[in-house]
Design a protein around this motif. Structure first.
Motif, mmCIF file in Angstrom:
data_model
loop_
_atom_site.group_PDB
_atom_site.id
_atom_site.type_symbol
_atom_site.label_atom_id
_atom_site.label_comp_id
_atom_site.label_asym_id
_atom_site.label_seq_id
_atom_site.Cartn_x
_atom_site.Cartn_y
_atom_site.Cartn_z
ATOM 1 N N ALA A 19 0.931 -1.228 -0.249
ATOM 2 C CA ALA A 19 0.273 -0.194 -0.066
ATOM 3 C C ALA A 19 0.344 1.601 -0.344
ATOM 4 O O ALA A 19 0.524 2.081 -0.999
ATOM 5 C CB ALA A 19 -0.678 0.140 1.081
ATOM 6 N N ARG A 20 2.125 1.811 0.532
ATOM 7 C CA ARG A 20 2.886 2.215 0.986
ATOM 8 C C ARG A 20 3.152 2.939 -0.318
ATOM 9 O O ARG A 20 3.562 3.885 -0.898
ATOM 10 C CB ARG A 20 3.824 2.069 1.746
ATOM 11 N N ARG A 21 3.988 1.910 -0.740
ATOM 12 C CA ARG A 21 4.626 1.445 -2.302
ATOM 13 C C ARG A 21 3.777 2.237 -3.151
ATOM 14 O O ARG A 21 4.257 3.154 -4.786
ATOM 15 C CB ARG A 21 4.990 0.687 -2.746
ATOM 16 N N LEU A 22 2.611 1.637 -3.540
ATOM 17 C CA LEU A 22 1.680 2.289 -4.764
ATOM 18 C C LEU A 22 0.627 3.404 -4.467
ATOM 19 O O LEU A 22 1.007 4.333 -5.346
ATOM 20 C CB LEU A 22 0.820 1.298 -4.822
ATOM 21 N N ARG A 23 0.901 4.328 -3.304
ATOM 22 C CA ARG A 23 0.839 5.502 -2.978
ATOM 23 C C ARG A 23 1.597 6.302 -3.216
ATOM 24 O O ARG A 23 1.206 7.532 -4.054
ATOM 25 C CB ARG A 23 -0.053 5.554 -1.073
ATOM 26 N N ALA A 24 3.065 5.519 -3.052
ATOM 27 C CA ALA A 24 3.789 6.372 -3.718
ATOM 28 C C ALA A 24 3.635 6.397 -5.503
ATOM 29 O O ALA A 24 4.427 7.691 -5.733
ATOM 30 C CB ALA A 24 5.212 5.920 -3.243
ATOM 31 N N ASP A 25 3.753 4.758 -5.890
ATOM 32 C CA ASP A 25 3.035 5.629 -7.540
ATOM 33 C C ASP A 25 2.397 6.303 -8.143
ATOM 34 O O ASP A 25 1.433 6.628 -9.068
ATOM 35 C CB ASP A 25 2.973 4.027 -7.611
ATOM 36 N N GLY A 26 1.275 7.195 -7.020
ATOM 37 C CA GLY A 26 0.438 8.103 -7.571
ATOM 38 C C GLY A 26 -0.922 6.940 -7.342
ATOM 39 O O GLY A 26 -1.695 7.766 -7.577
ATOM 40 N N LEU A 27 -1.033 6.284 -6.352
ATOM 41 C CA LEU A 27 -2.616 5.322 -7.030
ATOM 42 C C LEU A 27 -3.064 6.248 -5.302
ATOM 43 O O LEU A 27 -2.413 6.342 -4.586
ATOM 44 C CB LEU A 27 -2.293 3.351 -6.967
ATOM 45 N N GLN A 28 -4.858 5.896 -5.934
ATOM 46 C CA GLN A 28 -5.443 6.078 -4.888
ATOM 47 C C GLN A 28 -5.578 4.763 -4.199
ATOM 48 O O GLN A 28 -6.037 4.010 -4.989
ATOM 49 C CB GLN A 28 -6.251 6.464 -5.073
ATOM 50 N N VAL A 29 -5.080 4.478 -2.923
ATOM 51 C CA VAL A 29 -5.085 3.030 -1.986
ATOM 52 C C VAL A 29 -5.997 3.041 -1.004
ATOM 53 O O VAL A 29 -6.249 3.952 -0.052
ATOM 54 C CB VAL A 29 -3.482 3.058 -2.044
ATOM 55 N N HIS A 30 -7.076 1.821 -1.193
ATOM 56 C CA HIS A 30 -7.239 1.632 0.193
ATOM 57 C C HIS A 30 -6.724 -0.021 0.813
ATOM 58 O O HIS A 30 -6.713 -0.342 0.047
ATOM 59 C CB HIS A 30 -9.158 1.186 -0.335
ATOM 60 N N THR A 31 -6.594 0.596 1.834
ATOM 61 C CA THR A 31 -6.314 -1.154 2.330
ATOM 62 C C THR A 31 -7.941 -1.381 2.707
ATOM 63 O O THR A 31 -8.852 -1.325 3.636
ATOM 64 C CB THR A 31 -5.413 -1.115 3.553
ATOM 65 N N LEU A 32 -7.542 -3.291 3.310
ATOM 66 C CA LEU A 32 -8.449 -3.651 3.697
ATOM 67 C C LEU A 32 -8.442 -4.994 4.292
ATOM 68 O O LEU A 32 -7.168 -5.873 4.323
ATOM 69 C CB LEU A 32 -9.232 -4.517 2.818
ATOM 70 N N ASP A 33 -8.891 -4.298 5.410
ATOM 71 C CA ASP A 33 -8.714 -6.663 6.674
ATOM 72 C C ASP A 33 -9.508 -5.906 7.592
ATOM 73 O O ASP A 33 -10.818 -5.550 7.705
ATOM 74 C CB ASP A 33 -7.188 -5.870 7.295
ATOM 75 N N LEU A 34 -9.545 -7.607 8.601
ATOM 76 C CA LEU A 34 -10.338 -7.317 9.800
ATOM 77 C C LEU A 34 -9.943 -5.715 10.670
ATOM 78 O O LEU A 34 -10.662 -6.338 11.533
ATOM 79 C CB LEU A 34 -9.782 -9.116 9.823
ATOM 80 N N GLN A 35 -9.052 -5.421 10.956
ATOM 81 C CA GLN A 35 -8.724 -4.325 11.435
ATOM 82 C C GLN A 35 -8.063 -3.740 10.815
ATOM 83 O O GLN A 35 -7.078 -4.029 10.585
ATOM 84 C CB GLN A 35 -9.135 -4.679 13.191
ATOM 85 N N GLY A 36 -7.813 -2.284 11.918
ATOM 86 C CA GLY A 36 -6.433 -1.708 11.161
ATOM 87 C C GLY A 36 -6.196 -1.263 9.561
ATOM 88 O O GLY A 36 -5.524 -1.047 9.258
ATOM 89 N N ALA A 37 -6.955 -1.032 8.479
ATOM 90 C CA ALA A 37 -6.973 -1.124 7.878
ATOM 91 C C ALA A 37 -8.162 0.192 7.209
ATOM 92 O O ALA A 37 -9.331 0.179 8.167
ATOM 93 C CB ALA A 37 -7.485 -2.127 6.872
ATOM 94 N N ASP A 38 -7.545 0.773 6.011
ATOM 95 C CA ASP A 38 -9.174 1.568 5.532
ATOM 96 C C ASP A 38 -10.566 1.391 5.925
ATOM 97 O O ASP A 38 -12.037 1.391 6.323
ATOM 98 C CB ASP A 38 -8.974 2.399 3.915
ATOM 99 N N LEU A 39 -10.617 -0.184 5.128
ATOM 100 C CA LEU A 39 -11.930 -0.824 4.908
ATOM 101 C C LEU A 39 -11.881 -2.601 6.000
ATOM 102 O O LEU A 39 -11.414 -2.688 6.282
ATOM 103 C CB LEU A 39 -12.094 -1.193 3.459
#
Length: 224
Positions: A19-39
């Motif tokens: 996620a960090r690397r893709l954000r650095a590439d300029g993408l709009q990144v959403h993380t998904l997980d059981l907890q501690g993520a955007d979704l």
């Protein structure tokens, strides 16, 4: 146009590094997980993923990082419940996200999917039979869907890391971890940011003639 990425298992480890690397590439990144993520969602719950898909709208890049190691014990000591739990997350969870987000990519004529396999899926790690089998399944399904979508503009590839320094390996017994680390010719474990560089490539226009492939990132461990 800013592309949108979804990273499952994105709260920690390789998912967070991706996620960090893709954000650095300029993408709009959403993380998904059981907890501690955007979704917050469970990849084994296809209905929850359907709601996430409706909420997010178009997703251009899907990184399937969600996974669990499961029990560290000989195959003959494993139970059916052990198998179902790991298969549900590592295999069915990956299939669920593909079914939720890839149709939209096909409609738009562009998409990139990176599935997380493992060197365990190629070599078979002793006392990690369930994990090894599920990662072999991820390799097989990646090759299959890669062929199915080959003319759609949606490329689906997998990565097969060796041991990487992540919280996921905290649950791996020291004996098992020592064995699989000893197999790496570079004589060290990998770093999450090294894997994230490969993901960055596979999530971009820089990859254009590769689908259904498995990219090793193993410090030389790969033998085929």
């Amino acid at each position: 146009m800013t592309r949108t990425a979804l990273v499952t298992g994105g709260a920690s480890g390789l998912g967070a590094a991706a996620a960090r690397r893709l954000r650095a590439d300029g993408l709009q990144v959403h993380t998904l997980d059981l907890q501690g993520a955007d979704l917050t969602a469970d990849v084994t719950d296809e209905h929850a993923l359907g709601r996430v898909a409706e909420q997010l709208g178009p997703v251009d890049v899907l990184i399937n990082s969600a996974g669990i190691v499961g029990p560290n014990k000989p195959l003959l000591d494993t139970t059916s419940d052990d198998w179902h739990r790991v298969i549900d997350v590592n295999v069915v969870g990956t299939v669920n996200t593909l079914r939720a987000f890839v149709p939209g990519m096909c409609e738009r004529g562009w998409g990139r999917v990176v599935n997380f396999a493992s060197m365990a899926g190629k070599d078979g790690n002793p006392n990690l039979s369930i994990y090894s089998a599920t990662k072999a399944a991820v390799i097989g399904l990646t090759k299959s869907i890669g062929k199915e979508l080959a003319t759609t503009g949606v490329l689906v590839n997998a990565i097969a890391p060796a041991v990487i320094a992540t919280p996921m390996n905290d649950s791996t017994s020291p004996e098992v971890l020592a064995h699989i680390t000893s197999l790496i010719p570079m004589q060290r474990v990998g770093r999450p940011e090294e894997v994230a560089e490969l993901i960055s490539f596979l999530a971009s226009d820089r990859v254009s003639f590769s689908t259904g492939a498995v990219y090793d990132i193993s410090g030389g461990r790969a033998t085929y």
